[in-house]
Design an enzyme around this catalytic site. Structure first.
Site: not given
Ligand code: SAM
Length: 281
Positions: A36, A143, A160-161, A163
């Site tokens: 990203q 994940g 905690d993903s 969007d």
């Molecule tokens: N609080 C935030 C929100 O709702 O805007 C989300 C916080 S956290 C930064 C979300 C994280 O999920 C990101 O760092 C992203 O890289 C991670 N993420 C996205 N897809 C993922 C996946 N398939 N497996 C593990 N982590 C993932």
């Protein structure tokens, strides 16, 4: 041109007709990771913020609301959470809240993008400072692949993903939730962020429907997060045994927080009719 328009503004595109603008003091860092577009900016009103693909994830000023609400509600629903899994959560804010529970023996945090972790540690130390805690086990992986082979392993799972675009799409789909069900112990509890009921009604509706097929107890709750579109934000809790609505709040722990309280625990499940209509249909 008015002086204000000559300043430095970042525009977050939400829908075809709705954008949010932030006046920036500076862009502190910008890079294209394997997964990203990542940026750390310094805003006038919310302090530093992490952006992924042009969308605000956390800000110094209001991150505590989202991170406390995604963590303390499931952690207080389970009577003795020892093994906890966070999927995503690369800023470390949810991890910090979970580590406030003395019953916790280990927290596995599975973040797909190591650059999120590295940059949050560098630019957002107040949020990410528990990543080196001895009970924190940080894993760089997707994940879905990580959880696929886990069985009966966790008391609480927190999704905690970001969007549902890019790497997070699969974290909103049924095969992932089936793996979450399997990875939870027999009285396990999971929670996911299920987006804005105002702008993304269909996402909240679909997540609820899928979880209701899999879990006996599914409860939606809300919090107000100023930096997220519309402010009103939904979380969906799914549980194999413990029902938050049956909980005696007088026995709940009172962790050191800024938003979450014991009294908030019950009140957040009282839904406005428009949200109840989405999750009941
Ligand atoms: N609080 C935030 C929100 O709702 O805007 C989300 C916080 S956290 C930064 C979300 C994280 O999920 C990101 O760092 C992203 O890289 C991670 N993420 C996205 N897809 C993922 C996946 N398939 N497996 C593990 N982590 C993932």
């Amino acid at each position: 041109m008015a002086l204000e328009e000559m300043q430095f503004w970042f525009t977050e595109r939400q829908t075809r007709g709705y954008r949010i603008q932030w006046r920036l003091k500076a862009i502190l860092h910008q890079e294209k990771t394997k997964f990203q577009e990542l940026a750390i900016v310094d805003t006038y009103d919310f302090g530093r913020a992490l952006l992924l693909d042009g969308v605000i994830q956390v800000t110094e000023k209001d991150h505590f609301i989202y991170n406390e609400m995604i963590s303390h509600i499931p952690m207080s629903t389970h009577p003795q959470p020892e093994y906890v899994l966070i999927i995503g959560g690369g800023d470390g804010g949810a991890l910090k809240e979970i580590l406030k529970y003395p019953s916790v023996k280990r927290v596995d945090m599975v973040e797909i993008d190591e650059r999120v972790i590295a940059n949050c540690q560098k630019y957002l130390p107040n949020i990410s400072d528990q990543m080196t805690h001895p009970k924190a086990n940080i894993i760089i992986d997707d994940g879905l692949s990580f959880i696929k082979n886990k069985k009966d392993a966790y008391d609480v799972i927190i999704v905690d993903s970001s969007d549902p675009v890019g790497p997070a799409i699969q974290l909103f789909e049924r095969p992932f939730y089936e793996s979450v069900l399997q990875a939870l112990k027999e009285d396990g509890v999971m929670v996911c962020q299920s987006e804005s009921p105002f702008f993304y009604e269909d996402i909240l509706g679909d997540v609820t429907k899928t979880l209701k097929h899999l879990f006996p107890i599914v409860r939606t709750y809300l919090a107000v997060v100023p930096t997220y579109p519309s402010g009103l934000w939904s979380f969906t809790l799914a549980s194999k045994k413990w029902d938050p609505l049956q909980k005696d709040i007088s026995i709940l722990p009172e962790p050191d927080t800024k938003y979450y309280t014991r009294n908030i625990y019950h009140s957040v499940f009282a839904l406005p009719r428009m949200v109840d209509d989405i999750v009941s249909s």
